[in-house]
Design a protein around this motif. Structure first.
Motif, short mmCIF file in Angstrom:
data_model
loop_
_atom_site.label_atom_id
_atom_site.label_comp_id
_atom_site.label_asym_id
_atom_site.label_seq_id
_atom_site.Cartn_x
_atom_site.Cartn_y
_atom_site.Cartn_z
N MET A 130 0.84 -1.20 0.00
CA MET A 130 0.00 0.00 0.00
C MET A 130 0.87 1.25 0.00
N GLU A 131 1.96 1.22 0.77
CA GLU A 131 2.85 2.37 0.82
C GLU A 131 3.44 2.66 -0.56
N ARG A 132 3.83 1.62 -1.26
CA ARG A 132 4.40 1.81 -2.61
C ARG A 132 3.36 2.36 -3.58
N LEU A 133 2.12 1.94 -3.44
CA LEU A 133 1.06 2.46 -4.32
C LEU A 133 0.84 3.96 -4.06
N VAL A 134 0.87 4.34 -2.79
CA VAL A 134 0.71 5.76 -2.46
C VAL A 134 1.91 6.54 -3.00
N LEU A 135 3.11 5.99 -2.87
CA LEU A 135 4.30 6.65 -3.42
C LEU A 135 4.17 6.83 -4.92
N ASP A 136 3.69 5.82 -5.62
CA ASP A 136 3.52 5.95 -7.08
C ASP A 136 2.58 7.10 -7.42
N ALA A 137 1.49 7.24 -6.68
CA ALA A 137 0.57 8.35 -6.91
C ALA A 137 1.22 9.68 -6.52
N HIS A 138 2.00 9.67 -5.44
CA HIS A 138 2.62 10.89 -4.94
C HIS A 138 3.69 11.42 -5.89
N ARG A 139 4.29 10.56 -6.66
CA ARG A 139 5.35 10.98 -7.60
C ARG A 139 4.86 11.98 -8.64
N HIS A 140 3.56 12.07 -8.80
CA HIS A 140 2.99 12.99 -9.80
C HIS A 140 2.53 14.30 -9.16
N SER A 141 2.85 14.51 -7.90
CA SER A 141 2.36 15.70 -7.20
C SER A 141 3.28 16.90 -7.39
N HIS A 142 2.68 18.07 -7.25
CA HIS A 142 3.44 19.32 -7.25
C HIS A 142 4.41 19.33 -6.08
N ASP A 143 3.94 18.89 -4.91
CA ASP A 143 4.74 19.00 -3.70
C ASP A 143 6.04 18.21 -3.76
N ILE A 144 6.03 17.03 -4.37
CA ILE A 144 7.29 16.28 -4.45
C ILE A 144 8.26 16.99 -5.40
N ARG A 145 7.74 17.51 -6.50
CA ARG A 145 8.61 18.24 -7.43
C ARG A 145 9.18 19.48 -6.77
N GLU A 146 8.33 20.21 -6.05
CA GLU A 146 8.76 21.42 -5.35
C GLU A 146 9.76 21.09 -4.25
N GLY A 147 9.50 20.03 -3.49
CA GLY A 147 10.40 19.64 -2.41
C GLY A 147 11.78 19.28 -2.92
N LEU A 148 11.82 18.52 -4.01
CA LEU A 148 13.11 18.12 -4.58
C LEU A 148 13.84 19.31 -5.21
N ALA A 149 13.09 20.18 -5.87
CA ALA A 149 13.69 21.38 -6.46
C ALA A 149 14.25 22.29 -5.36
N ALA A 150 13.54 22.41 -4.26
CA ALA A 150 14.02 23.23 -3.15
C ALA A 150 15.28 22.63 -2.54
N PHE A 151 15.31 21.31 -2.44
CA PHE A 151 16.50 20.64 -1.90
C PHE A 151 17.71 20.91 -2.78
N VAL A 152 17.53 20.73 -4.08
CA VAL A 152 18.64 20.97 -5.02
C VAL A 152 19.04 22.45 -5.01
N GLY A 153 18.05 23.33 -4.97
CA GLY A 153 18.32 24.77 -4.98
C GLY A 153 18.69 25.33 -3.61
N LYS A 154 18.73 24.49 -2.61
CA LYS A 154 19.09 24.89 -1.24
C LYS A 154 18.23 26.06 -0.75
N ARG A 155 16.91 25.88 -0.94
CA ARG A 155 15.96 26.89 -0.50
C ARG A 155 14.80 26.21 0.21
N LYS A 156 13.99 27.02 0.85
CA LYS A 156 12.82 26.50 1.55
C LYS A 156 11.73 26.19 0.53
N PRO A 157 11.10 25.01 0.60
CA PRO A 157 10.05 24.68 -0.37
C PRO A 157 8.76 25.48 -0.11
#
Length: 175
Positions: A143-170
């Motif tokens: 179930m956790e993996r299924l939720v992760l698969d759905a979550h991979r398409h979210s704005h928040d994961i893209r924003e969180g990863l971009a903030a991490f790479v850009g060393k800024r607050k998401p």
């Protein structure tokens, strides 16, 4: 009362119980409906239903053993005694105990920290924990993996990863 406690338990956002004084019987059930519990040093926690011939109806007998184990729960349920909040930290019922005068500030600080996270990921984590507790571990992992698969398409994961790479607050949007 049980309906109110159940609605609190079902909220999709993380909830924090701030225990300042006695949390006994219904007060304990209300606090257990929250995801986290922070208590003041002087807080006393227990279940007094047996003292008055009352059967718990909002989680005392069903939730308490899941939180602290059946033996400790039976002790609180059968005796009607209370325990210091600090004694319930090792059992997993209370997350942290803070000095009495610092409870509100500590809960506000914790709430602000949690509020800075992705509301989408928090909602999904809360649901995965609740659903996973009712499943064998292998099913919960699927179930956790299924939720992760759905979550991979979210704005928040893209924003969180971009903030991490850009060393800024998401800047999470919750979708």
């Amino acid at each position: 009362v049980a309906d109110t406690i159940e609605r609190l338990r079902a909220l999709p956002k993380p909830t924090i119980a701030a225990v300042n004084g006695p949390a006994i019987g219904g007060g304990l059930e209300l606090a257990m409906a929250c995801d986290l519990m922070i208590a003041a040093e002087s807080a006393r926690i227990g279940d007094a239903h047996a003292n008055f011939g009352v059967f718990p109806g909002a989680g005392g007998a069903a939730v308490l053993p899941r939180r602290i184990g059946p033996t400790a729960a039976k002790y609180l349920l059968f005796t009607g005694d209370t325990m210091a909040a600090a004694d319930l930290v090792p059992l997993g019922l209370v997350n942290r105990v803070v000095p009495d005068g610092e409870l509100v500030a500590e809960v506000d600080k914790l709430a602000s920290s949690i509020a800075s996270k992705s509301p989408l990921v928090l909602r999904r984590m809360k649901q995965a924990v609740a659903d996973g507790l009712d499943q064998p571990e292998a099913a919960a992992l699927r179930m956790e993996r299924l939720v992760l698969d759905a979550h991979r398409h979210s704005h928040d994961i893209r924003e969180g990863l971009a903030a991490f790479v850009g060393k800024r607050k998401p800047e999470f949007k919750g979708y």
